[in-house]
Structures are given as structure tokens and as C-alpha cells.
Design a protein around this motif. Structure first.
Motif, short mmCIF file in Angstrom:
data_model
loop_
_atom_site.label_atom_id
_atom_site.label_comp_id
_atom_site.label_asym_id
_atom_site.label_seq_id
_atom_site.Cartn_x
_atom_site.Cartn_y
_atom_site.Cartn_z
N LEU A 75 -20.52 12.86 -4.12
CA LEU A 75 -19.90 13.76 -3.25
C LEU A 75 -18.55 14.03 -3.42
N LEU A 76 -17.71 12.74 -3.49
CA LEU A 76 -16.42 12.59 -3.83
C LEU A 76 -16.16 13.22 -5.05
N GLU A 77 -16.85 13.01 -6.01
CA GLU A 77 -16.46 13.87 -7.39
C GLU A 77 -16.47 15.19 -7.32
N GLY A 78 -17.09 15.76 -6.34
CA GLY A 78 -17.04 17.25 -6.24
C GLY A 78 -15.68 17.89 -5.39
N LEU A 79 -14.96 16.79 -4.93
CA LEU A 79 -13.72 17.34 -3.93
C LEU A 79 -12.82 17.77 -5.11
N HIS A 80 -11.80 18.65 -4.62
CA HIS A 80 -10.65 19.19 -5.53
C HIS A 80 -9.71 18.00 -5.86
N TYR A 81 -9.38 17.94 -6.86
CA TYR A 81 -8.53 16.78 -7.38
C TYR A 81 -7.42 16.36 -6.71
N ALA A 82 -6.74 17.20 -5.89
CA ALA A 82 -5.45 17.03 -4.90
C ALA A 82 -5.93 16.17 -3.93
N GLU A 83 -7.46 15.93 -3.68
CA GLU A 83 -7.69 15.18 -2.58
C GLU A 83 -7.54 13.43 -2.90
N TYR A 84 -7.42 13.39 -4.36
CA TYR A 84 -7.07 11.93 -5.00
C TYR A 84 -5.85 11.35 -4.02
N SER A 85 -4.85 12.17 -4.06
CA SER A 85 -3.35 11.56 -3.78
C SER A 85 -3.73 11.37 -2.21
N VAL A 86 -4.33 12.12 -1.42
CA VAL A 86 -4.62 11.89 0.10
C VAL A 86 -5.25 10.83 0.34
N LEU A 87 -6.33 10.35 -0.45
CA LEU A 87 -6.98 9.13 -0.26
C LEU A 87 -6.45 8.15 -0.50
N ASP A 88 -5.54 8.25 -1.74
CA ASP A 88 -4.74 6.98 -2.37
C ASP A 88 -3.66 6.60 -1.32
N ASP A 89 -3.14 7.81 -0.58
CA ASP A 89 -1.97 7.57 0.19
C ASP A 89 -2.66 6.77 1.54
N ALA A 90 -3.82 7.19 1.96
CA ALA A 90 -4.61 6.35 2.93
C ALA A 90 -4.76 5.05 2.83
N GLU A 91 -5.35 4.63 1.39
CA GLU A 91 -5.40 3.21 0.95
C GLU A 91 -4.02 2.39 1.04
N LYS A 92 -3.11 3.08 0.52
CA LYS A 92 -1.74 2.42 0.72
C LYS A 92 -1.04 2.30 2.07
N GLU A 93 -1.40 3.31 2.86
CA GLU A 93 -1.16 3.01 4.39
C GLU A 93 -1.95 1.64 5.16
N LEU A 94 -3.21 1.74 4.79
CA LEU A 94 -3.93 0.63 5.20
C LEU A 94 -3.32 -0.74 4.57
N ALA A 95 -2.98 -0.80 3.04
CA ALA A 95 -2.61 -2.10 2.75
C ALA A 95 -1.26 -2.39 3.36
N GLY A 96 -0.36 -1.43 3.80
CA GLY A 96 0.96 -1.83 4.45
C GLY A 96 0.47 -2.31 5.88
N LYS A 97 -0.69 -1.94 6.49
CA LYS A 97 -0.80 -2.31 7.95
C LYS A 97 -1.24 -3.64 7.72
N LEU A 98 -1.93 -4.01 6.46
CA LEU A 98 -2.19 -5.37 6.40
C LEU A 98 -1.43 -6.59 6.01
N ALA A 99 -0.23 -5.93 5.48
CA ALA A 99 0.81 -6.88 5.08
C ALA A 99 1.40 -7.52 6.22
N PRO A 100 1.58 -8.83 6.05
CA PRO A 100 2.28 -9.68 7.33
C PRO A 100 3.98 -9.05 7.57
N ALA A 101 3.94 -8.94 8.54
CA ALA A 101 5.45 -8.72 9.04
C ALA A 101 6.77 -9.57 8.64
N SER A 102 7.61 -8.88 7.97
CA SER A 102 8.71 -9.69 7.61
C SER A 102 9.37 -10.51 8.54
N ALA A 103 9.95 -11.70 8.25
CA ALA A 103 10.42 -12.61 9.11
C ALA A 103 11.90 -12.58 9.49
N SER A 104 12.20 -11.30 9.33
CA SER A 104 13.60 -11.13 9.28
C SER A 104 14.28 -11.05 10.98
#
Length: 104
Positions: A75-104
Motif C-alpha cells: 500500500l505504501l509503495e503506491g503513495l506519491h514519492y513526496a510522502e517519503y519526506s512526510v513519513l521520514d520527518d515523523a520518524e525523526k520527530e519520534l526520535a527527538g521525543k525519545l532522546a533524553p533531555a539535556s542536563a543543561s
């Protein structure tokens, strides 16, 4: 990590056989298990974009009103290629949420 998700909207989405557009999504953080499954399921020599598609098919918990079992690599294979960046950005946002807060 449990319960950590992001939501977003695909630019074009997926239009099903009934003409319904599915664009709003929710993604959970991909796991090592998702990566292992993707490597096992994707064809030998799959490029990183194809592996991402296989991983996202498991990490997407919602795409419009489609049930999770309908969100497949095919199903995802049939999406327009522009959707790749949307899903990639969502995955990066998730990674940011999982990163420990800095000790500043």
C-alpha cells in the motif's frame, strides 16, 4: 517508549477502491523488531527507502480509517514519492521525543 506517537497528514494520501482519501496518520516509534522484520521481508539488496517503507508499514498505527492490517508495504509503495519526506520527518520527530533531555 511505549505510547510515544506522532500524528500528521500526508500531502496526497492513499485513495482506496471506494474513492475515500486516507491522509491523516499516527506513527509509533519503530523498534529493532520492525527493522529486523523489514530486512527479512524486503527483497535482497533493498535500498534504504524500501526498507523504510517496510518499517513504516509496521510503525503506522493509523492511516485515515484503514485498519492497521491494511497498512502494508505494498500500500505504501503506491503513495506519491513526496510522502517519503512526510513519513521520514515523523520518524525523526519520534526520535527527538525519545532522546533524553539535556542536563543543561
Amino acid at each position: 517508549m511505549s505510547g510515544t506517537t506522532v500524528t500528521g497528514t500526508l500531502k496526497y494520501g492513499h485513495v482506496d477502491a471506494e474513492g475515500v482519501r486516507h491522509a491523516e496518520f499516527e506513527m509509533r516509534a519503530p523498534t529493532l523488531g520492525d527493522m529486523e522484520w523489514a530486512v527479512e521481508q524486503a527483497p535482497d539488496g533493498a535500498c534504504p527507502a524500501k526498507l523504510a517503507r517496510f518499517i513504516w508499514s509496521r510503525a503506522l498505527v493509523r492511516l485515515g480509517s484503514l485498519p492497521p492490517e491494511k497498512i502494508t508495504p505494498e500500500l505504501l509503495e503506491g503513495l506519491h514519492y513526496a510522502e517519503y519526506s512526510v513519513l521520514d520527518d515523523a520518524e525523526k520527530e519520534l526520535a527527538g521525543k525519545l532522546a533524553p533531555a539535556s542536563a543543561s
